[in-house]
Scaffold this active site. Structure first.
Site, PDB file in Angstrom:
ATOM      1  N   GLU A  67       0.894  -1.174   0.000  1.00 16.14           N
ATOM      2  CA  GLU A  67       0.000   0.000   0.000  1.00 16.14           C
ATOM      3  C   GLU A  67       0.920   1.208   0.000  1.00 16.14           C
ATOM      4  OE1 GLU A  67      -3.136  -0.079  -0.334  1.00 16.14           O
ATOM      5  OE2 GLU A  67      -3.803  -2.047   0.346  1.00 16.14           O
TER       6      GLU A  67
ATOM      7  N   CYS B 137      -2.875   8.599   3.230  1.00 15.59           N
ATOM      8  CA  CYS B 137      -2.515   8.071   1.914  1.00 15.59           C
ATOM      9  C   CYS B 137      -3.602   8.350   0.905  1.00 15.59           C
ATOM     10  CB  CYS B 137      -2.238   6.581   2.021  1.00 15.59           C
ATOM     11  SG  CYS B 137      -3.558   5.669   2.793  1.00 15.59           S
TER      12      CYS B 137
HETATM   13  P1  NAD Z   1       8.456   5.239   4.379  1.00 15.39           P
HETATM   14  O1  NAD Z   1       8.421   4.459   3.132  1.00 15.39           O
HETATM   15  O2  NAD Z   1       9.525   6.242   4.553  1.00 15.39           O
HETATM   16  O3  NAD Z   1       8.552   4.286   5.652  1.00 15.39           O
HETATM   17  C1  NAD Z   1       7.606   3.260   5.900  1.00 15.39           C
HETATM   18  C2  NAD Z   1       8.255   2.168   6.742  1.00 15.39           C
HETATM   19  O4  NAD Z   1       9.243   1.477   5.985  1.00 15.39           O
HETATM   20  C3  NAD Z   1       8.956   2.641   7.999  1.00 15.39           C
HETATM   21  O5  NAD Z   1       8.638   1.750   9.037  1.00 15.39           O
HETATM   22  C4  NAD Z   1      10.427   2.557   7.634  1.00 15.39           C
HETATM   23  O6  NAD Z   1      11.270   2.396   8.747  1.00 15.39           O
HETATM   24  C5  NAD Z   1      10.445   1.331   6.753  1.00 15.39           C
HETATM   25  N1  NAD Z   1      11.551   1.232   5.800  1.00 15.39           N
HETATM   26  C6  NAD Z   1      12.283   2.227   5.257  1.00 15.39           C
HETATM   27  N2  NAD Z   1      13.174   1.728   4.382  1.00 15.39           N
HETATM   28  C7  NAD Z   1      12.998   0.377   4.358  1.00 15.39           C
HETATM   29  C8  NAD Z   1      13.580  -0.687   3.620  1.00 15.39           C
HETATM   30  N3  NAD Z   1      14.546  -0.470   2.733  1.00 15.39           N
HETATM   31  N4  NAD Z   1      13.127  -1.938   3.838  1.00 15.39           N
HETATM   32  C9  NAD Z   1      12.118  -2.161   4.705  1.00 15.39           C
HETATM   33  N5  NAD Z   1      11.524  -1.193   5.441  1.00 15.39           N
HETATM   34  C10 NAD Z   1      11.954   0.066   5.264  1.00 15.39           C
HETATM   35  O7  NAD Z   1       6.995   5.914   4.460  1.00 15.39           O
HETATM   36  P2  NAD Z   1       6.444   7.002   5.497  1.00 15.39           P
HETATM   37  O8  NAD Z   1       7.077   8.315   5.208  1.00 15.39           O
HETATM   38  O9  NAD Z   1       6.490   6.436   6.877  1.00 15.39           O
HETATM   39  O10 NAD Z   1       4.902   7.056   5.085  1.00 15.39           O
HETATM   40  C11 NAD Z   1       4.362   8.001   4.215  1.00 15.39           C
HETATM   41  C12 NAD Z   1       4.024   7.379   2.867  1.00 15.39           C
HETATM   42  O11 NAD Z   1       3.208   6.236   3.063  1.00 15.39           O
HETATM   43  C13 NAD Z   1       3.228   8.290   1.952  1.00 15.39           C
HETATM   44  O12 NAD Z   1       3.726   8.203   0.641  1.00 15.39           O
HETATM   45  C14 NAD Z   1       1.820   7.713   2.001  1.00 15.39           C
HETATM   46  O13 NAD Z   1       1.034   7.999   0.859  1.00 15.39           O
HETATM   47  C15 NAD Z   1       2.100   6.260   2.176  1.00 15.39           C
HETATM   48  N6  NAD Z   1       0.961   5.594   2.799  1.00 15.39           N
HETATM   49  C16 NAD Z   1       0.228   4.722   2.044  1.00 15.39           C
HETATM   50  C17 NAD Z   1      -0.884   4.104   2.590  1.00 15.39           C
HETATM   51  C18 NAD Z   1      -1.730   3.163   1.773  1.00 15.39           C
HETATM   52  O14 NAD Z   1      -2.585   2.494   2.321  1.00 15.39           O
HETATM   53  N7  NAD Z   1      -1.511   3.076   0.471  1.00 15.39           N
HETATM   54  C19 NAD Z   1      -1.219   4.347   3.916  1.00 15.39           C
HETATM   55  C20 NAD Z   1      -0.445   5.237   4.665  1.00 15.39           C
HETATM   56  C21 NAD Z   1       0.655   5.839   4.089  1.00 15.39           C
END
Ligand code: NAD
Length: 470
Positions: free
Chosen positions: A244, A278
């Site tokens: 997601e 999101c």
């Molecule tokens: P992010 O991708 O920076 O981080 C998300 C998670 O991934 C964190 O827990 C982080 O520590 C982890 N992470 C980072 N690098 C990683 C890697 N290489 N391998 C595994 N895990 C890793 O996202 P964010 O800034 O926390 O969230 C905001 C984004 O999320 C926005 O783009 C938003 O649109 C999206 N979002 C989508 C949904 C949906 O349902 N589609 C819901 C909420 C947020």
């Protein structure tokens, strides 16, 4: 307040263990200290999950559903305490569609995962061939989440995983570990030991989950670039993935819409969780015939929605969760201003105040190519683009590489559904935006990800399908 202290104390690192101080994005005050887990703790969690999962799977749907219902009760019993931790760490107010609402959603989604039926399906039974599709546990599921709706998204990931007989290992965002640690502590009151784990680690721990050979599936919610990194890193172990990812949802207001009637829905579609959602409305396309009226009605509504420190009951909008996100929003609005776009409301942050507060901002007379339109702002700044030709508006809505949600606003439901069918998004709402329901599957199109969550479809995505033929 006493209760808050007790849960925060319970999840704090023991003396001598590494910890990270978490600060309130509204005030800069200390909320609590998170432990810092690493690869050794991941290995211990995997070993414990491996030992516990077969018993959990053998317990059967009825027992697992009962445990999830008990977990929902436990969340409700701690609701105010959890909401306060969430409000202080994430920044979202207690009131409005925010912290208390999010904790309520956790209970609702736990109950839905517990009670949604999923029976084996007889595919063929013609006297010669009998083929039945069963949904077996995968084993261990990794759940990696973001900071915007940290508790609710964790439940979206783990509730169906647990229901289907898997063990789960959660890795929260390092911006919001306390909220998720507290939630898991409460949920675990209702589960057998070893089935559900949480690791408050940096992205290295997330990355290690995506390569670990004992983990069969990763549920990931976060940004599109991280999602792509996870696709690559999980390739060697052929992990199942539900992704997601980011969105930049368009809303199209048709010329027959009633501006006064839709203003409130447009506002909350865009500004829920102060725009850090999101599937929020992030680009609004309004027909020229009613453009001025929609701008006026939206501005009038938005001007009266209180923003401030989350624990103060009157507030229903909060700060950005972190400085990086604040800067993204501030830079995009500055660029829009510099391009000659018209600020209807906001756009003037008070830099000398504590907290990452960015005011509710509405930007009119802006080109579709402007970065505030073309990029995901993920904050309280909505661009409103004028259109005269519906085909052009649909083409603009579909032009981006992401497609999470979209919406059509009209007094003619048939016309709205016709337009909806032409939009490239996982969900298209009519006269609403971003409303999720545990009974209705949710997932993205294009680079907003793949896989579905919620309902029976969501349960199937946490299972290994097995056909028994004979
Ligand atoms: P992010 O991708 O920076 O981080 C998300 C998670 O991934 C964190 O827990 C982080 O520590 C982890 N992470 C980072 N690098 C990683 C890697 N290489 N391998 C595994 N895990 C890793 O996202 P964010 O800034 O926390 O969230 C905001 C984004 O999320 C926005 O783009 C938003 O649109 C999206 N979002 C989508 C949904 C949906 O349902 N589609 C819901 C909420 C947020």
């Amino acid at each position: 307040m006493e209760q808050t202290v007790s849960l925060l104390d319970a999840i704090a690192p023991s003396p001598g263990e590494p910890g990270r101080e978490m600060l309130d994005p509204a005030t800069g005050e200390l909320v609590g200290v998170s432990p810092m887990h690493g690869i050794a703790e991941l290995e211990a969690a995997v070993a414990a999950a491996k030992a516990a999962q077969p018993g959990w799977a053998a317990a059967g749907h009825e027992a697992r559903s009962a445990a999830l219902l008990a977990a929902a009760d436990a969340v409700e019993a701690h609701a105010e305490e959890l909401a306060r931790i969430l409000s202080r760490e994430q920044g979202k107010p207690l009131n409005g569609p925010n912290a208390r609402f999010e904790v309520g959603a956790c209970a609702a989604w736990l109950r839905s995962a517990a009670t949604t039926p999923l029976e084996p399906e007889t595919l063929v039974d013609d006297g010669t061939t009998k083929a039945v599709l069963h949904y077996r546990p995968i084993g261990i599921v990794g759940a990696i989440g973001p900071w915007n709706w940290p508790m609710m998204i964790t439940v979206w990931q783990i509730a169906p995983a647990l229901r289907m007989g898997n063990a789960a290992i959660v890795k929260p965002s390092n911006y919001t570990p306390l909220s998720v640690l507290a939630l898991i502590r409460v949920v675990n009151q209702a589960l057998p030991e070893g089935v559900l784990h949480v690791l408050a680690g940096d992205r290295e721990v997330g990355a290690a989950i995506t390569t670990h050979p004992a983990i069969g599936k990763v549920m990931f919610t976060g940004s599109t670039p991280t999602g792509k990194a996870i696709i690559r890193s999980s390739a060697d172990t052929v992990k199942r993935l539900t992704l997601e990812l980011g969105g930049n949802d368009a809303g199209i207001v048709l010329p027959d819409a009633d501006p006064a009637a839709i203003a409130e829905g447009l506002f909350w579609g865009a500004f829920i969780n102060t725009g850090q959602t999101c599937a929020a409305l992030k680009r609004l396309y309004v027909h020229a015939d009613i453009y001025d009226q929609v701008c006026e009605a939206l501005t009038a509504y938005a001007a009266n929605v209180p923003m401030g420190v989350g624990l103060e009951e009157q507030n229903v909008l909060g700060p950005l969760q972190n400085k990086a996100q604040y800067q993204i929003v501030a830079d995009l609005v500055e660029a829009a201003k510099a391009s000659g776009a018209r600020i209807l409301l906001g756009g003037n942050p008070q830099e000398d105040q504590p907290g990452y507060f960015y005011p509710t901002t509405l930007v009119a007379d802006i080109d579709n190519e402007n970065p505030l339109v073309a990029e995901e702002q993920f904050g309280p700044a909505l661009p409103i683009v004028k259109y005269t030709d519906l085909d052009q508006a649909i083409q603009w809505a579909n032009a981006l590489e992401v497609g999470l949600g979209a919406s059509v606003w009209s007094t003619d439901p048939d016309k709205a559904r016709e337009v909806a069918a032409r939009l490239q998004a996982g969900t298209v709402w009519i006269n609403a935006h971003g409303v999720v329901d545990p009974r209705i599957p949710f997932g993205g199109a294009k680079q907003s990800g793949y896989g579905l969550e919620f309902g029976a479809e969501g349960l199937k995505h946490l299972a290994q399908p097995q056909i028994i033929n004979g």
